[in-house]
Design a protein around this motif. Structure first.
Motif, PDB file in Angstrom:
ATOM      1  N   ALA A   1      20.171  21.213 -58.541  1.00  0.00           N
ATOM      2  CA  ALA A   1      19.530  21.959 -57.460  1.00  0.00           C
ATOM      3  C   ALA A   1      19.453  23.445 -57.783  1.00  0.00           C
ATOM      4  N   LEU A   2      20.529  23.970 -58.349  1.00  0.00           N
ATOM      5  CA  LEU A   2      20.543  25.399 -58.687  1.00  0.00           C
ATOM      6  C   LEU A   2      19.508  25.712 -59.756  1.00  0.00           C
ATOM      7  N   ARG A   3      19.395  24.821 -60.697  1.00  0.00           N
ATOM      8  CA  ARG A   3      18.404  25.017 -61.754  1.00  0.00           C
ATOM      9  C   ARG A   3      16.989  25.023 -61.197  1.00  0.00           C
ATOM     10  N   LEU A   4      16.771  24.178 -60.184  1.00  0.00           N
ATOM     11  CA  LEU A   4      15.443  24.105 -59.577  1.00  0.00           C
ATOM     12  C   LEU A   4      15.233  25.198 -58.536  1.00  0.00           C
ATOM     13  N   GLY A   5      16.225  26.053 -58.380  1.00  0.00           N
ATOM     14  CA  GLY A   5      16.058  27.194 -57.482  1.00  0.00           C
ATOM     15  C   GLY A   5      16.223  26.870 -56.009  1.00  0.00           C
ATOM     16  N   LYS A   6      17.025  25.854 -55.704  1.00  0.00           N
ATOM     17  CA  LYS A   6      17.212  25.511 -54.292  1.00  0.00           C
ATOM     18  C   LYS A   6      18.394  26.283 -53.729  1.00  0.00           C
TER      19      LYS A   6
ATOM     20  N   ASN B   1      35.669  22.170 -45.354  1.00  0.00           N
ATOM     21  CA  ASN B   1      34.441  21.863 -46.070  1.00  0.00           C
ATOM     22  C   ASN B   1      33.878  23.057 -46.808  1.00  0.00           C
ATOM     23  N   THR B   2      33.961  24.231 -46.181  1.00  0.00           N
ATOM     24  CA  THR B   2      33.389  25.388 -46.852  1.00  0.00           C
ATOM     25  C   THR B   2      34.230  25.802 -48.057  1.00  0.00           C
ATOM     26  N   THR B   3      35.533  25.602 -47.993  1.00  0.00           N
ATOM     27  CA  THR B   3      36.352  25.922 -49.180  1.00  0.00           C
ATOM     28  C   THR B   3      35.908  25.060 -50.346  1.00  0.00           C
TER      29      THR B   3
ATOM     30  N   GLY C   1      29.534  30.435 -55.395  1.00  0.00           N
ATOM     31  CA  GLY C   1      28.849  31.508 -54.697  1.00  0.00           C
ATOM     32  C   GLY C   1      27.367  31.688 -54.958  1.00  0.00           C
ATOM     33  N   GLN C   2      26.775  30.857 -55.804  1.00  0.00           N
ATOM     34  CA  GLN C   2      25.350  31.081 -56.060  1.00  0.00           C
ATOM     35  C   GLN C   2      24.499  30.428 -54.983  1.00  0.00           C
ATOM     36  N   ASN C   3      23.375  31.053 -54.705  1.00  0.00           N
ATOM     37  CA  ASN C   3      22.372  30.453 -53.819  1.00  0.00           C
ATOM     38  C   ASN C   3      22.930  29.923 -52.513  1.00  0.00           C
ATOM     39  N   THR C   4      23.780  30.711 -51.881  1.00  0.00           N
ATOM     40  CA  THR C   4      24.348  30.258 -50.609  1.00  0.00           C
ATOM     41  C   THR C   4      23.791  31.061 -49.460  1.00  0.00           C
ATOM     42  N   ILE C   5      23.500  30.381 -48.394  1.00  0.00           N
ATOM     43  CA  ILE C   5      23.034  31.059 -47.184  1.00  0.00           C
ATOM     44  C   ILE C   5      23.973  30.691 -46.051  1.00  0.00           C
TER      45      ILE C   5
ATOM     46  N   LEU D   1      33.292  36.818 -43.073  1.00  0.00           N
ATOM     47  CA  LEU D   1      33.815  35.455 -42.993  1.00  0.00           C
ATOM     48  C   LEU D   1      33.816  34.773 -44.352  1.00  0.00           C
ATOM     49  N   TYR D   2      32.924  35.190 -45.223  1.00  0.00           N
ATOM     50  CA  TYR D   2      32.784  34.491 -46.493  1.00  0.00           C
ATOM     51  C   TYR D   2      34.061  34.475 -47.325  1.00  0.00           C
ATOM     52  N   PRO D   3      34.780  35.633 -47.474  1.00  0.00           N
ATOM     53  CA  PRO D   3      36.007  35.606 -48.260  1.00  0.00           C
ATOM     54  C   PRO D   3      37.086  34.693 -47.690  1.00  0.00           C
ATOM     55  N   LEU D   4      36.962  34.294 -46.435  1.00  0.00           N
ATOM     56  CA  LEU D   4      37.924  33.362 -45.851  1.00  0.00           C
ATOM     57  C   LEU D   4      37.951  32.047 -46.601  1.00  0.00           C
TER      58      LEU D   4
END
Lengths: 161, 201
Positions: B136-141, B163-165, B173-177, B197-200
């Motif tokens: 997915a990352l390679r395809l730019g998703k 789940n987020t951990t 951390g790539q391509n995350t929204i 919140l992200y560093p949590l």
């Protein structure tokens, strides 16, 4: 010499419910809300770290801003638990962190800057003539003319507790 | 100047409540917002409701852009050919929410979607296999999760963190929204607070 470092958070409290117009923000309740969130997210340990030098220094219930102090070590914790504060005395709230500073003075400067900007925006967007006049008076009361003299008399009614 | 986006504000039936949520989002500093319609059963794609755009006052509209987004919940039984549907095309953003490993694989590799969402408020039901994530990352998703459940419900909170951990460890951390999934304005948080919140994880 060991230096005790603190961090001061300038927080804006937003009451999203439409019928909240006269909610009073108090320092005791705000502190309670922070402690509750600290215990929920970080447990007893977190409550201890955040609560060490925790103090809600200034609360302005008119502009809904607050200055909160924590020890330096708790900066990250506080910034991460503020989004999880859902209620202030049974009313829904959203806490927005505006600034994190190292001294109270800088925090107050940031507060003044923020309130001045808010007043200007309010002035731009108000259509009601009475409101407009009141805002203009408020702005003039904290404005100096070119000689550095105060234009209007100082109103002591700015709502700080 | 960076524009803050909130790409998932839940569509509610009450237009007044929806407008209020958008108004609070504007006030918190978001400049681009996507109102999301969730299609729970992927096979009912032809019955998708049309996208809406709510009128806010002029001064609020200045820096505020509303997009329409549709999230299709995928399961093993979903017929993916419907995703090219005209009704889906009338939305600005198409997102996909896989619920099984197979649908996750399909979403990552084959489907022509840019956004893959997860519902982290309970057990995901499948693992995020590294292989599929890399494809997915390679395809730019992009991958997305919402913080709304963590704020709304204290019991869900634990699962959101869990789940987020896991999610963050597998993706680095790539391509995350991160978005709100806000049903009412109380679920919204200011952009810098969300970033905190992200560093949590």
């Amino acid at each position: 010499m060991v230096r005790l470092k603190n961090r001061y958070f300038l927080c804006k409290v937003i009451f999203p419910s439409p019928d909240e117009s006269n909610e009073m923000l108090t320092s005791q309740e705000f502190r309670r809300a922070i402690e509750k969130a600290a215990r929920e997210i970080f447990g007893e340990f977190g409550l201890g770290i955040v609560g060490n030098r925790l103090r809600v220094i200034k609360v302005n219930s008119h502009s809904k801003t607050a200055i909160v102090r924590v020890q330096h070590r708790a900066t990250r914790m506080l910034s991460q638990l503020l989004p999880f504060i859902k209620q202030h005395q049974k009313t829904d709230v959203i806490i927005q962190t505006l600034h994190v500073t190292g001294t109270v003075a800088t925090c107050q400067k940031a507060l003044i800057k923020y309130e001045r900007r808010t007043l200007l925006e309010l002035l731009r967007n108000t259509t009601n003539k009475d409101h407009r006049k009141k805002i203009q008076e408020a702005l003039l009361s904290c404005t100096l003319d070119f000689q550095g003299q105060k234009i209007a008399s100082d109103n002591d009614n700015d709502g700080f507790t | 100047m960076v524009k803050f986006h909130d790409l998932n504000i839940a569509r509610v039936k009450d237009a007044v409540a929806q407008k209020h949520t958008l108004r609070i989002a504007c006030r918190l500093g978001y400049e681009v917002v996507a109102v999301t319609t969730v299609l729970k059963n992927g096979n009912e794609l032809t019955a998708a409701p049309p996208p809406i755009e709510l009128q806010l006052t002029e001064e609020e509209q200045q820096n505020f852009q509303q997009l329409s987004r549709i999230t299709v919940v995928l399961s093993d039984k979903t017929n993916n050919s419907y995703l090219g549907n005209d009704k889906i095309k009338s939305y600005d953003i198409l997102a996909v929410q896989p619920t099984t490993e197979k649908s996750f694989q399909v979403a990552c590799s084959e489907l022509n979607v840019d956004l893959i969402t997860f519902d982290f408020s309970t057990w995901l039901g499948f693992h995020l296999k590294h292989q599929y994530v890399q494809t997915a990352l390679r395809l730019g998703k992009y991958f997305e999760f919402t913080y709304g459940p963590a704020i709304r419900d204290t019991t869900c909170r634990r699962y959101v963190f869990q789940n987020t951990t896991d999610f963050v460890q597998r993706k680095e951390g790539q391509n995350t929204i991160i978005s709100s999934g806000a049903e009412w304005p109380t679920d919204l948080r200011a952009p810098y607070d969300v970033a905190n919140l992200y560093p949590l994880q």
